[in-house]
Design a protein around this motif. Structure first.
Motif, PDB file in Angstrom:
ATOM      1  N   ASP A  35       0.794  -1.210   0.066  1.00  0.00           N
ATOM      2  CA  ASP A  35       0.069  -0.008   0.112  1.00  0.00           C
ATOM      3  C   ASP A  35       0.849   1.249   0.007  1.00  0.00           C
ATOM      4  O   ASP A  35       0.276   2.105  -0.461  1.00  0.00           O
ATOM      5  N   THR A  67      -3.225  -8.644  -7.099  1.00  0.00           N
ATOM      6  CA  THR A  67      -4.232  -7.547  -6.101  1.00  0.00           C
ATOM      7  C   THR A  67      -3.089  -6.655  -5.481  1.00  0.00           C
ATOM      8  O   THR A  67      -2.229  -7.013  -4.799  1.00  0.00           O
ATOM      9  N   TRP A  69      -3.509  -4.155  -2.286  1.00  0.00           N
ATOM     10  CA  TRP A  69      -4.458  -3.847  -1.122  1.00  0.00           C
ATOM     11  C   TRP A  69      -4.387  -2.487  -0.691  1.00  0.00           C
ATOM     12  O   TRP A  69      -3.312  -1.869  -0.606  1.00  0.00           O
ATOM     13  N   ASP A  71      -5.167   0.686   1.983  1.00  0.00           N
ATOM     14  CA  ASP A  71      -5.620   0.855   3.578  1.00  0.00           C
ATOM     15  C   ASP A  71      -6.221   2.187   3.455  1.00  0.00           C
ATOM     16  O   ASP A  71      -6.213   3.066   2.538  1.00  0.00           O
ATOM     17  N   ARG A  94      -7.833  -3.394  -4.133  1.00  0.00           N
ATOM     18  CA  ARG A  94      -8.761  -3.654  -3.764  1.00  0.00           C
ATOM     19  C   ARG A  94      -8.691  -3.064  -2.174  1.00  0.00           C
ATOM     20  O   ARG A  94      -7.394  -2.996  -1.543  1.00  0.00           O
ATOM     21  N   SER A  95      -9.659  -2.596  -1.869  1.00  0.00           N
ATOM     22  CA  SER A  95      -9.882  -1.959  -0.234  1.00  0.00           C
ATOM     23  C   SER A  95      -9.812  -2.910   0.740  1.00  0.00           C
ATOM     24  O   SER A  95     -10.204  -3.823   0.701  1.00  0.00           O
ATOM     25  N   THR A  96      -9.194  -2.649   1.865  1.00  0.00           N
ATOM     26  CA  THR A  96      -9.287  -3.590   3.198  1.00  0.00           C
ATOM     27  C   THR A  96     -10.627  -3.465   3.693  1.00  0.00           C
ATOM     28  O   THR A  96     -10.904  -4.144   4.615  1.00  0.00           O
ATOM     29  N   GLY A  97     -11.376  -2.467   3.051  1.00  0.00           N
ATOM     30  CA  GLY A  97     -12.888  -2.457   3.550  1.00  0.00           C
ATOM     31  C   GLY A  97     -13.472  -1.292   4.770  1.00  0.00           C
ATOM     32  O   GLY A  97     -14.310  -1.108   4.804  1.00  0.00           O
ATOM     33  N   ASN A  98     -12.138  -0.547   4.895  1.00  0.00           N
ATOM     34  CA  ASN A  98     -12.617   0.699   5.721  1.00  0.00           C
ATOM     35  C   ASN A  98     -12.558   1.985   5.233  1.00  0.00           C
ATOM     36  O   ASN A  98     -13.039   3.148   5.649  1.00  0.00           O
ATOM     37  N   ASP A 121     -14.335  -3.753  -3.673  1.00  0.00           N
ATOM     38  CA  ASP A 121     -14.535  -3.841  -2.186  1.00  0.00           C
ATOM     39  C   ASP A 121     -14.282  -2.620  -1.412  1.00  0.00           C
ATOM     40  O   ASP A 121     -14.215  -2.704  -0.068  1.00  0.00           O
ATOM     41  N   GLY A 122     -14.508  -1.533  -1.849  1.00  0.00           N
ATOM     42  CA  GLY A 122     -14.453  -0.245  -1.174  1.00  0.00           C
ATOM     43  C   GLY A 122     -15.703   0.141  -0.439  1.00  0.00           C
ATOM     44  O   GLY A 122     -16.763  -0.057  -0.799  1.00  0.00           O
ATOM     45  N   CYS A 131     -16.253   2.865  -4.009  1.00  0.00           N
ATOM     46  CA  CYS A 131     -14.934   2.563  -4.830  1.00  0.00           C
ATOM     47  C   CYS A 131     -14.329   3.712  -5.417  1.00  0.00           C
ATOM     48  O   CYS A 131     -13.144   3.931  -5.255  1.00  0.00           O
TER      49      CYS A 131
END
Length: 467
Positions: A35, A67, A69, A71, A94-98, A121-122, A131
């Protein structure tokens, strides 16, 4: 023939091409999956932001299929730049989801291009643009997929504050919004070309399962959908008594053109495929040409509440409802709006169900060279058909499938009453597939011109539309 009221929006296309071909200030390279740090996407964006002029960020070929990632907080692009994914296959960011994956915040009109990438996945449900969030810039997504994102508005992408968004050969799929725009929410111009908008949902307020197009400041902003297919999108409401609008598209103010495109298997209570609403005191117009609306589920399929609309050489057929009360309507203009239908099929909807094909408010619909099945009271003058055909509830169409061209279609069977029954008013040069429009003694009614290939005219010709 009428003059085309929709000029081709070439400004963004030409600007993007100019950026691709022009000498750039600097190239910054991405060769790391991490990242941050040397070779990371975040570092390349930071360097490009600090360098005047249009720069390029180029992914190393070894990252094809890999991929990266991201953050929180998401990187922010603030200057004109072209981000080029790896040769040999897209890389996934791909986002870590936060947080979202990327933000673009620039002065108005700066050009940003993303190519050959997957954004995934954002998002958070209290923000816009799950995203990708865009403010001010003109952004081109070329061969980009945005998937698995979530937000309050614009599950995949939010474009605001005068931003212009263009999609070419891209896919927006499996995203979710709470309030509007399961896939895309924009208040500026939007162009969708050769792209797929599918399996997106909005499930709170329920507007625009695939796209919510609501230009507030500039009511002449334009949405143009060309050679694209919008399918399996849904707008639902968390309130059982609340309405849901625009399963694939909820288009508010501004201008709308849909050409050589398909809307199928979308779901909403009103406008299962397309809802056209907006402010009553603002001018709006829409033109739907060479397009197919089939297999959508709702109380109405195309709902025109405000503005003027023309439906030309298009097909609205085989749509259904699931529950609901009252009479379903395939093409519904409940308000006093100007509607013109030319060379189109509006028939064969709600088989075995309580529904009609065409309904209008206090203003009669102007139709010619069209086939209309069950017409609501006052919508047309069925006693004086003129060039139209009324009361034919089976237009003899093949099932929706891939029959050539970039989108699924419903060609006429050999015994269809549509063949050679059209006129020359507003006659496009080609049909929805891009094939010659005039074959035989006259044009056919509907989105597809019969080309004489009747070897499989028993409805098994062509692969079925995908899920």
């Amino acid at each position: 023939m009428r003059a085309n009221p929709f000029p081709i929006p070439t400004a963004l296309i030409l600007s993007a091409l100019a950026l691709s071909g022009a000498a750039v200030a600097d190239d910054f390279h991405v060769d790391s999956l991490f990242d941050d740090g040397v070779g990371s996407l975040r570092a390349a964006i930071a360097f490009a932001n600090q360098t005047p002029g249009p720069d390029r960020i180029v992914f190393h070929g070894d990252l094809a299929g890999k991929t990266l990632w991201i953050d929180a907080p998401a990187p922010v692009i603030s200057e004109a730049v072209e981000v080029i994914g790896p040769a040999g296959g897209a890389a996934t960011v791909r986002s870590t989801g936060n947080d979202r994956v990327l933000s673009v915040v620039t002065d108005w009109g700066a050009i940003v291009v993303l190519r050959d990438l997957v954004l995934a996945d954002g998002g958070l449900l209290n923000q816009s643009g799950g995203c990708l969030s865009i403010q001010g810039a003109s952004v081109l997504l070329d061969r980009v997929r945005v998937t698995g994102c979530k937000a309050a508005h614009g599950g995949a992408i939010s474009a605001q504050l005068g931003a212009i968004l263009e999609l070419q050969d891209s896919r927006i799929d499996h995203n979710r919004a709470v309030w509007s725009g399961g896939g895309i929410r924009t208040d500026g111009a939007l162009f969708v070309g050769r792209s797929e908008i599918d399996h997106n949902t909005v499930d709170g307020f329920g507007r625009g399962g695939g796209i919510a197009f609501w230009p507030f400041a500039d009511n002449q902003s334009m949405l143009w959908i060309l050679d694209s297919h919008l399918h399996h999108n849904a707008a639902t409401s968390s309130d059982p008594a609340g309405a849901s609008l625009g399963g694939a598209l909820d288009a508010g103010n501004g201008r709308l053109r849909v050409e050589r495109s398909s809307f199928y298997a979308n779901r909403a209570r009103h406008g299962a495929a397309l809802s056209r609403s907006g402010n009553v005191d603002l001018p709006m117009d829409a033109r739907l040409v060479n397009s197919t609306f089939a297999g959508n589920v709702g109380d109405d399929v195309v709902s025109i509440a405000q503005g003027e609309v023309a439906l030309e050489y298009s097909t609205i057929s085989a749509n259904i409802r699931d529950g609901g009360e009252g009479v379903a309507r395939a093409f519904d203009s409940p308000a006093t709006v100007s509607v013109r239908i030319a060379g189109s099929v509006v028939s064969g909807n709600y088989p075995g169900q309580d529904g009609i094909d065409l309904a209008s408010g206090e203003r009669r619909i102007d139709a010619d060279y069209s086939l209309i099945g069950v017409a609501g009271l006052g919508s047309v003058d069925a006693a004086n058909p003129g060039t139209n055909r009324f009361g034919i509830v089976d237009p003899r169409l093949r099932a929706l499938g891939w029959n050539g061209g970039p989108t699924p279609t419903m060609p006429p069977m050999a015994d269809s009453p549509l063949i050679d029954a059209g006129g020359d008013a507003d006659l496009p040069a080609t049909d929805q597939r891009g094939s010659a429009r005039l074959v035989g003694s006259a044009a056919d009614i509907g989105a597809v011109e019969d080309d004489g290939d009747r070897l499989f005219a028993d409805a098994f010709d062509g692969a079925p539309a995908d899920g």
